[in-house]
Design a protein around this motif. Structure first.
Motif, PDB file in Angstrom:
ATOM      1  N   LYS A   1     -19.582 -23.741 -19.367  1.00  9.87           N
ATOM      2  CA  LYS A   1     -19.253 -22.476 -20.024  1.00  9.87           C
ATOM      3  C   LYS A   1     -19.522 -22.536 -21.522  1.00  9.87           C
ATOM      4  O   LYS A   1     -20.080 -21.606 -22.115  1.00  9.87           O
ATOM      5  N   ILE A   2     -19.118 -23.643 -22.158  1.00 10.10           N
ATOM      6  CA  ILE A   2     -19.352 -23.798 -23.599  1.00 10.10           C
ATOM      7  C   ILE A   2     -20.845 -23.837 -23.896  1.00 10.10           C
ATOM      8  O   ILE A   2     -21.324 -23.226 -24.860  1.00 10.10           O
ATOM      9  N   GLN A   3     -21.609 -24.543 -23.063  1.00 14.30           N
ATOM     10  CA  GLN A   3     -23.057 -24.625 -23.274  1.00 14.30           C
ATOM     11  C   GLN A   3     -23.720 -23.263 -23.136  1.00 14.30           C
ATOM     12  O   GLN A   3     -24.572 -22.880 -23.942  1.00 14.30           O
ATOM     13  N   LEU A   4     -23.321 -22.500 -22.114  1.00 10.73           N
ATOM     14  CA  LEU A   4     -23.878 -21.156 -21.927  1.00 10.73           C
ATOM     15  C   LEU A   4     -23.500 -20.235 -23.077  1.00 10.73           C
ATOM     16  O   LEU A   4     -24.310 -19.413 -23.524  1.00 10.73           O
TER      17      LEU A   4
ATOM     18  N   PRO B   1      -5.355 -28.088  -4.877  1.00 14.02           N
ATOM     19  CA  PRO B   1      -5.500 -28.365  -6.321  1.00 14.02           C
ATOM     20  C   PRO B   1      -6.959 -28.580  -6.690  1.00 14.02           C
ATOM     21  O   PRO B   1      -7.734 -29.176  -5.933  1.00 14.02           O
ATOM     22  N   ARG B   2      -7.311 -28.090  -7.855  1.00 17.23           N
ATOM     23  CA  ARG B   2      -8.699 -28.209  -8.308  1.00 17.23           C
ATOM     24  C   ARG B   2      -8.968 -29.611  -8.841  1.00 17.23           C
ATOM     25  O   ARG B   2      -8.098 -30.245  -9.448  1.00 17.23           O
ATOM     26  N   ASN B   3     -10.176 -30.052  -8.601  1.00 16.17           N
ATOM     27  CA  ASN B   3     -10.593 -31.368  -9.072  1.00 16.17           C
ATOM     28  C   ASN B   3     -10.695 -31.361 -10.594  1.00 16.17           C
ATOM     29  O   ASN B   3     -11.424 -30.545 -11.161  1.00 16.17           O
ATOM     30  N   PRO B   4      -9.983 -32.254 -11.287  1.00 14.53           N
ATOM     31  CA  PRO B   4     -10.057 -32.256 -12.768  1.00 14.53           C
ATOM     32  C   PRO B   4     -11.469 -32.474 -13.288  1.00 14.53           C
ATOM     33  O   PRO B   4     -11.866 -31.886 -14.301  1.00 14.53           O
ATOM     34  N   GLU B   5     -12.246 -33.322 -12.620  1.00 14.10           N
ATOM     35  CA  GLU B   5     -13.620 -33.563 -13.074  1.00 14.10           C
ATOM     36  C   GLU B   5     -14.461 -32.294 -12.944  1.00 14.10           C
ATOM     37  O   GLU B   5     -15.264 -31.973 -13.825  1.00 14.10           O
ATOM     38  N   LEU B   6     -14.244 -31.558 -11.839  1.00 18.92           N
ATOM     39  CA  LEU B   6     -14.989 -30.311 -11.653  1.00 18.92           C
ATOM     40  C   LEU B   6     -14.585 -29.277 -12.691  1.00 18.92           C
ATOM     41  O   LEU B   6     -15.435 -28.563 -13.240  1.00 18.92           O
ATOM     42  N   VAL B   7     -13.286 -29.199 -12.999  1.00 17.70           N
ATOM     43  CA  VAL B   7     -12.828 -28.253 -14.014  1.00 17.70           C
ATOM     44  C   VAL B   7     -13.426 -28.591 -15.372  1.00 17.70           C
ATOM     45  O   VAL B   7     -13.893 -27.704 -16.107  1.00 17.70           O
ATOM     46  N   ALA B   8     -13.434 -29.888 -15.728  1.00 16.05           N
ATOM     47  CA  ALA B   8     -14.007 -30.290 -17.014  1.00 16.05           C
ATOM     48  C   ALA B   8     -15.497 -29.978 -17.070  1.00 16.05           C
ATOM     49  O   ALA B   8     -16.020 -29.528 -18.100  1.00 16.05           O
ATOM     50  N   ARG B   9     -16.194 -30.193 -15.949  1.00 14.81           N
ATOM     51  CA  ARG B   9     -17.637 -29.900 -15.926  1.00 14.81           C
ATOM     52  C   ARG B   9     -17.896 -28.407 -16.072  1.00 14.81           C
ATOM     53  O   ARG B   9     -18.813 -27.993 -16.788  1.00 14.81           O
ATOM     54  N   LEU B  10     -17.073 -27.590 -15.414  1.00 18.42           N
ATOM     55  CA  LEU B  10     -17.243 -26.140 -15.521  1.00 18.42           C
ATOM     56  C   LEU B  10     -16.976 -25.664 -16.946  1.00 18.42           C
ATOM     57  O   LEU B  10     -17.687 -24.795 -17.467  1.00 18.42           O
ATOM     58  N   GLU B  11     -15.964 -26.228 -17.596  1.00 19.96           N
ATOM     59  CA  GLU B  11     -15.684 -25.859 -18.979  1.00 19.96           C
ATOM     60  C   GLU B  11     -16.841 -26.250 -19.890  1.00 19.96           C
ATOM     61  O   GLU B  11     -17.213 -25.492 -20.801  1.00 19.96           O
ATOM     62  N   LYS B  12     -17.426 -27.406 -19.649  1.00 15.93           N
ATOM     63  CA  LYS B  12     -18.568 -27.847 -20.450  1.00 15.93           C
ATOM     64  C   LYS B  12     -19.760 -26.907 -20.268  1.00 15.93           C
ATOM     65  O   LYS B  12     -20.450 -26.549 -21.230  1.00 15.93           O
TER      66      LYS B  12
ATOM     67  N   TYR C   1     -25.122 -17.335 -27.934  1.00 19.24           N
ATOM     68  CA  TYR C   1     -24.947 -17.088 -29.370  1.00 19.24           C
ATOM     69  C   TYR C   1     -26.265 -17.314 -30.127  1.00 19.24           C
ATOM     70  O   TYR C   1     -26.640 -16.524 -30.993  1.00 19.24           O
ATOM     71  N   LYS C   2     -26.977 -18.395 -29.776  1.00 21.33           N
ATOM     72  CA  LYS C   2     -28.263 -18.660 -30.430  1.00 21.33           C
ATOM     73  C   LYS C   2     -29.268 -17.555 -30.122  1.00 21.33           C
ATOM     74  O   LYS C   2     -30.059 -17.160 -30.982  1.00 21.33           O
ATOM     75  N   ARG C   3     -29.237 -17.068 -28.859  1.00 19.07           N
ATOM     76  CA  ARG C   3     -30.180 -16.007 -28.495  1.00 19.07           C
ATOM     77  C   ARG C   3     -29.883 -14.717 -29.262  1.00 19.07           C
ATOM     78  O   ARG C   3     -30.789 -14.002 -29.676  1.00 19.07           O
ATOM     79  N   ILE C   4     -28.597 -14.418 -29.467  1.00 20.61           N
ATOM     80  CA  ILE C   4     -28.230 -13.190 -30.168  1.00 20.61           C
ATOM     81  C   ILE C   4     -28.551 -13.288 -31.648  1.00 20.61           C
ATOM     82  O   ILE C   4     -29.057 -12.337 -32.255  1.00 20.61           O
ATOM     83  N   THR C   5     -28.271 -14.441 -32.248  1.00 26.00           N
ATOM     84  CA  THR C   5     -28.458 -14.590 -33.706  1.00 26.00           C
ATOM     85  C   THR C   5     -29.878 -14.978 -34.087  1.00 26.00           C
ATOM     86  O   THR C   5     -30.180 -15.079 -35.273  1.00 26.00           O
TER      87      THR C   5
END
Length: 208
Positions: free
Chosen positions: A107-110, A94-105, A115-119
């Motif tokens: 991904k959102i930041q990237l 099972p994946r670590n919930p903290e690691l999953v939350a960090r990866l999602e964060k 988006y800022k670079r494109i616009t």
């Protein structure tokens, strides 16, 4: 890594009563281990064939060695007919919930940075089209500097003409000579001013 076989019917029959392995005089220990392995049924992934027996590679290797030592005419590949290599299912931890939350964060930041670079270019183009107060101020200052430069050029040339015309009365008595001398001096001063103006404009263009 695979380490066992799903025993086929041929190997099970050969080890059973009246089977082909009875006359090979298997060592007791090897026979007991083979019978114990074939006595345990394993529910394989293929439900159509039903439960099957698992035999380790070590037992198969010992069986092969015994057959070779006895110069038996019973070959191992014949006994293994219908057998298959058993590949156990890999259980993912099972994946670590903290690691999953960090990866999602991350991904959102990237995604936001992308988006800022494109616009970013789109925003600059819109600002250039609509114009801003700073751009208007730069244009006004450029026009003002050009007007002042032209005015200074005219005043300098006119002053040189007047000064030469008035000062030449002590040298020339005729008006035509005085006017010619004034024109020559004014032309020289005008050319010098033009040279300075061109050099200044080249410097400004180079900075742009």
């Amino acid at each position: 890594m695979a380490s066992t076989l799903l025993a086929g019917e041929r190997l099970v029959r050969a080890l059973g009563p009246g089977g082909e392995l009875e006359r090979e005089q298997l060592p007791r220990k090897l026979r007991v281990q083979l019978e114990a392995a074939l006595g345990k049924k394993h529910a394989g992934r293929d439900s159509a064939t039903g439960p099957r027996c698992l035999v380790s590679f070590g037992l198969i290797r010992d069986l092969h060695q015994h057959l070779r030592e006895r110069n038996s005419r019973l070959y191992l590949h014949e006994l293994l007919e219908g057998s298959e290599i058993y590949l156990p299912e890999v259980v993912k931890p099972p994946r670590n919930p903290e690691l999953v939350a960090r990866l999602e964060k991350i991904k959102i930041q990237l995604a936001n940075e992308e988006y800022k670079r494109i616009t970013r270019n789109v925003t600059c183009q819109d600002a250039q089209r609509g114009g801003t107060l700073s751009d208007l101020g730069k244009q006004v200052r450029s026009v003002k500097a050009l007007v002042i430069t032209v005015f200074n050029f005219i005043v300098t040339v006119a002053a040189a003409f007047v000064c030469t015309y008035l000062g030449s009365q002590y040298i020339f008595t005729e008006m035509a000579s005085r006017v010619l001398a004034a024109l020559i001096v004014a032309s020289v001063v005008g050319l010098a001013e033009l040279y300075v103006m061109v050099r200044a404009m080249e410097g400004e263009l180079g900075e742009l």
